[in-house]
Design an enzyme around this catalytic site. Structure first.
Site, PDB file in Angstrom:
ATOM      1  N   CYS A  97       0.880  -1.059  -0.060  1.00  0.00           N
ATOM      2  CA  CYS A  97      -0.120   0.136  -0.223  1.00  0.00           C
ATOM      3  C   CYS A  97       0.875   1.207  -0.041  1.00  0.00           C
ATOM      4  O   CYS A  97       2.004   0.899  -0.259  1.00  0.00           O
ATOM      5  CB  CYS A  97      -0.852  -0.082   1.324  1.00  0.00           C
ATOM      6  SG  CYS A  97      -0.017   0.166   2.648  1.00  0.00           S
ATOM      7  N   ARG A 102      -2.378   0.082   5.520  1.00  0.00           N
ATOM      8  CA  ARG A 102      -3.605  -0.827   4.865  1.00  0.00           C
ATOM      9  C   ARG A 102      -2.974  -2.127   4.559  1.00  0.00           C
ATOM     10  O   ARG A 102      -3.700  -3.251   4.793  1.00  0.00           O
ATOM     11  CB  ARG A 102      -3.884  -0.173   3.657  1.00  0.00           C
ATOM     12  CG  ARG A 102      -4.863   0.949   3.880  1.00  0.00           C
ATOM     13  CD  ARG A 102      -5.278   1.731   2.580  1.00  0.00           C
ATOM     14  NE  ARG A 102      -4.260   2.467   2.171  1.00  0.00           N
ATOM     15  CZ  ARG A 102      -4.154   3.168   1.115  1.00  0.00           C
ATOM     16  NH1 ARG A 102      -5.304   3.413   0.351  1.00  0.00           N
ATOM     17  NH2 ARG A 102      -3.128   3.936   0.714  1.00  0.00           N
TER      18      ARG A 102
END
Length: 140
Positions: A97, A102
């Protein structure tokens, strides 16, 4: 034994215990059930172990540049789209990410689906770029 009972040393002992505890918690949180890879380690795994790269950023972020050969599956859609990746369960998977946050969360979904060799790119695309490594631009 006198060291531990001396009131002047209690603060030092407390500080040492607190620091050790914070290191332990940080280590557990950082792994997120999977190992983190540096950009160099990720490159080696992509080149020598045929690793699959899954980019969990938004399509707009992905269009701005991604690791070569990465597949874009936004983290919000990952639960419904993991089945299309099942053929890669026997290969190393690198989840990417922007910063590593994330992707760290997404790794849990991979392990629940039976992926056994899942890695988080430490620092994400930001770290990759700061290392001077190239990004592929989307054809869109």
């Amino acid at each position: 034994m006198k060291f531990f009972t001396d009131p002047q040393n209690l603060a030092l002992i407390g500080l040492a215990v607190a620091a050790g505890g914070m290191l332990f918690v940080t280590t557990l949180k950082g792994r997120g059930g999977a190992a983190s890879l540096t950009s160099l380690q990720a490159t080696q795994m992509m080149n020598h172990k045929n690793a699959v790269v899954i980019d969990v950023r938004t399509p707009e972020e992905f269009a701005g540049g991604s690791l070569v050969g990465a597949r874009n599956i936004p983290v919000e859609a990952l639960a419904t789209r993991l089945a299309e990746l099942s053929r890669f369960k026997g290969r190393p998977v690198i989840v990417v990410c922007q910063s590593g946050a994330r992707s760290g969360r997404a790794i849990g979904q991979f392990t629940k689906e039976g992926f056994t060799e899942v890695y988080n790119l430490a620092g994400g695309i930001g770290s990759w770029q700061s290392g001077g490594l190239p990004l592929a631009k989307s054809a869109k």
